[in-house]
Design an enzyme around this catalytic site. Structure first.
Site, short mmCIF file in Angstrom:
data_model
loop_
_atom_site.label_atom_id
_atom_site.label_comp_id
_atom_site.label_asym_id
_atom_site.label_seq_id
_atom_site.Cartn_x
_atom_site.Cartn_y
_atom_site.Cartn_z
N HIS A 118 6.89 -16.31 -9.74
CA HIS A 118 6.24 -15.09 -10.24
C HIS A 118 6.61 -14.86 -11.71
O HIS A 118 7.59 -14.14 -11.98
CB HIS A 118 6.68 -13.88 -9.42
CG HIS A 118 6.12 -13.86 -8.03
ND1 HIS A 118 4.90 -13.30 -7.74
CD2 HIS A 118 6.60 -14.36 -6.87
CE1 HIS A 118 4.65 -13.42 -6.45
NE2 HIS A 118 5.67 -14.06 -5.89
N TYR A 129 0.82 -1.20 0.00
CA TYR A 129 0.00 0.00 0.00
C TYR A 129 0.86 1.25 0.00
O TYR A 129 0.48 2.30 -0.49
CB TYR A 129 -0.89 0.05 1.24
CG TYR A 129 -2.13 -0.77 1.11
CD1 TYR A 129 -2.96 -0.64 0.00
CD2 TYR A 129 -2.48 -1.68 2.10
CE1 TYR A 129 -4.11 -1.40 -0.12
CE2 TYR A 129 -3.62 -2.45 1.99
CZ TYR A 129 -4.45 -2.29 0.88
OH TYR A 129 -5.57 -3.04 0.76
N GLU A 138 5.33 -12.95 -13.77
CA GLU A 138 5.14 -11.55 -14.21
C GLU A 138 6.44 -10.77 -14.29
O GLU A 138 6.56 -9.81 -15.05
CB GLU A 138 4.13 -10.84 -13.30
CG GLU A 138 4.56 -10.59 -11.86
CD GLU A 138 4.21 -11.73 -10.90
OE1 GLU A 138 4.10 -12.88 -11.35
OE2 GLU A 138 4.05 -11.45 -9.68
N CYS A 186 1.95 -17.65 -7.29
CA CYS A 186 2.48 -17.79 -5.94
C CYS A 186 1.35 -18.09 -4.95
O CYS A 186 0.84 -19.19 -4.92
CB CYS A 186 3.29 -16.56 -5.57
SG CYS A 186 4.53 -16.94 -4.33
N GLY A 193 0.62 -12.79 -2.49
CA GLY A 193 0.26 -12.02 -1.32
C GLY A 193 0.75 -12.70 -0.06
O GLY A 193 1.16 -13.87 -0.07
N ASP A 218 13.51 17.12 -0.56
CA ASP A 218 13.31 16.20 0.55
C ASP A 218 14.57 16.19 1.41
O ASP A 218 15.69 16.14 0.87
CB ASP A 218 13.13 14.75 0.07
CG ASP A 218 11.90 14.56 -0.80
OD1 ASP A 218 11.04 15.45 -0.78
OD2 ASP A 218 11.80 13.52 -1.48
N GLU A 251 15.63 13.79 3.17
CA GLU A 251 16.34 12.50 3.14
C GLU A 251 17.13 12.25 1.86
O GLU A 251 18.02 11.41 1.84
CB GLU A 251 15.38 11.34 3.41
CG GLU A 251 14.06 11.43 2.72
CD GLU A 251 13.14 10.30 3.17
OE1 GLU A 251 12.39 9.82 2.33
OE2 GLU A 251 13.21 9.89 4.36
#
Ligand code: GLN
Length: 536
Positions: free
Chosen positions: A509, A55, A511, A383, A356, A149, A151
């Protein structure tokens, strides 16, 4: 050979396509005969994105050597068609971890450890390492985040120092900025770009090229204004309107002669004429009217589609190979558990369950697998999507009540997905997974083997749990085929159903290895089956 450096910085806001622009530039230079390498410098303090929430960070992109990296590395690999390695991505976290480890070992002989020179030296060491290891003639370095920024300052300072060490003639600073449009007047504004360049100059860096991104047309007057206020040459302001097709970006940059501009500034001569025809053909294909197939992507992070960046791209590549348009419906797997979202799944011509971690939404993914199996809907599991397909099969085709993965139910009576014995004592969250490239042997005559057209493949992995071999025989009796296994036969890599048009899933995976010019066979197979189902 002197390595030349192209530094990409971001101005005004993030998400303006700095990574895509850098990747497309890499393609232009490779097409002109140069050995190109890329490196992404990420200013956050996490050691790698492996443990970050999708996210917050989008997809974690996995390389051959198992490095868990930023999703921009996916753009690089897809555009330039190269295979990157661990040195291609590093974070502030890694830089500090290394520096502090050295300090604890006493390597600094009691010195005071400071951002300048110790942190900046470590940054430069890692850049040098990548240049050496890749043997690149041109290194493309993308600094994550936006100028201003706090950082990213040590990174920019390190680049400023590097420029003096390797010679100004061997470096180019490319600043990718955003020109906002004021809705009320439709006017495009350059002020934020001016401020951003001022911030860059205050730390001693003047950009050589400004790539100005906007959603609207950018006229020459605006470019001239940017040149004047930002102290760059007029021909070095490149207007880049948002492209409707991602893979058009290299073509647009090529039309604006960006490759030549960069080579001129670096004092290089192209050894080969670029051939952009395959890309032009690809983009023409994308823009053509085509029948649409619908794929329901049943995932857990669907609110942020960047979490499935490579899956989405792989679907697009495979759609092109099948002469169709793919429309992806994003379905929240937890909704399916609450009897929501089923209309979308039922409308779809295929179901895709991606990877996931954690138990949220897993039951919904299992329901999606059941629906696909019972209704002959083409299904591709990646997966976790393979694991849920196996759990569903155990519960409903084999009547193994409460079958599960021990990841989600430690006391399940049937752990059809389980940890291998040698994995049980590992508790650390970072770096304990099966990561990176592993070989897989395909059983001749299976859907997977037919799709690939070869007997053995190497694919990228990122998981802990495995299919539990104690159940193999039972599964096979009921029509599950283990069409791909590790060379020693111990690990299940690909499963598929015998009596189903296309229900195929992999523990790896796929992809991550799909390329626009070289779509992944398992995705091509899915969309072929979807197209047949839709009668298109
Ligand atoms: N959580 C599962 C595992 O660790 C699947 C991981 C994934 O989908 N990448 O095995």
């Amino acid at each position: 050979m002197t390595t030349k450096y192209l530094f990409f910085t971001g101005g005004v806001v993030s998400s303006v396509g700095k990574g895509v622009t850098a990747a497309a530039t890499g393609l232009l230079l490779k097409e002109r005969g140069f050995k190109v390498a890329v490196q992404k410098l990420d200013p956050y303090i996490n050691v790698d994105p492996g443990t970050m929430s999708p996210y917050q960070h989008g997809e974690v992109y996995v390389l051959d050597d198992g490095a868990e990296t930023d999703l921009d590395l996916g753009h690089y690999e897809r555009f330039i068609d190269i295979r990157l390695s661990r040195v291609s991505n590093f974070t502030t976290g890694q830089v500090y971890a290394e520096t502090i480890a050295k300090e604890r070992r006493g390597d600094y002989l009691g010195g005071t450890i400071q951002v300048i020179p110790h942190i900046t030296n470590e940054i430069k060491r890692r850049i040098g390492l990548a240049a050496k290891e890749t043997g690149a003639e041109i290194m493309i370095l993308e600094v994550g985040g936006t100028v201003g920024d706090i950082e990213s300052q040590p990174f920019l300072e390190a680049l400023r120092q590097l420029r003096n060490e390797v010679g100004r003639e061997n470096c180019l600073f490319v600043h990718v900025t955003w020109l906002p449009t004021i809705g009320a007047t439709g006017e495009i504004k350059t002020k934020p770009t001016q401020h951003s360049v001022a911030a860059l100059r205050s730390i001693g860096i003047s950009p050589n090229i400004i790539i100005a991104r906007a959603d609207a047309d950018i006229d020459q007057g605006l470019c001239d204004k940017i040149a004047l206020f930002c102290d760059v040459e007029k021909d070095s302001v490149i207007p880049m309107k948002t492209a409707s097709v991602l893979y058009e970006v290299p073509l647009l940059l090529d039309e604006l002669a960006v490759g030549e501009l960069m080579l001129n500034k670096l004092g290089l001569k192209a050894s080969k004429k670029p051939d952009m025809r395959p890309w032009q053909k690809l983009v023409d294909e994308v823009k053509k009217e085509k029948p649409t197939v619908n794929v329901a992507l049943v995932g857990k992070y669907v609110e942020l589609q960047d979490a499935y960046m490579s899956v989405r791209e792989a679907l697009k590549h495979a759609a092109l190979a099948n002469g169709v348009e793919v429309s992806i419906s994003w379905v929240h797997s937890a909704d399916l558990e609450k009897d929501k979202g089923w209309d979308v799944v039922k409308e779809a011509d295929a179901v895709l369950v991606p990877g996931g971690f954690g138990s949220r939404g897993v039951e919904g993914k299992i329901l999606a697998a059941r629906y696909s199996r019972e209704n002959n809907v083409p299904y591709l599991g990646l997966c976790l999507g393979m694991q849920t397909m196996c759990i569903e099969f155990a519960r409903n085709a084999l009547d193994l009540e409460d079958a599960n993965s021990s990841e989600f139910d430690r006391s399940t009576p049937h752990a059809v997905i389980d940890l291998m014995n040698d994995q049980r004592d590992i508790t650390d969250m970072g770096g304990t997974m099966r990561l990176g490239l592993y070989p897989c042997l395909l059983q001749p005559g299976t859907k997977a083997a037919n799709a690939y057209g070869v007997a053995s493949v190497d694919e990228r992995h990122r998981h802990r749990w495995e299919f539990n071999n104690a159940y193999r025989e039972q599964f096979e009796k009921q029509g599950m085929v283990f069409s791909g296994v590790s060379p020693d036969g111990r690990l299940v890599e690909v499963v598929e159903l015998k009596d189903h048009p296309y229900m195929v899933a992999s523990q790896f995976h796929p992809e991550f290895l799909s390329r626009p010019m070289n779509p992944h066979p398992l995705f091509v197979g899915l969309l072929k089956a979807a197209k047949e189902k839709a009668g298109k």
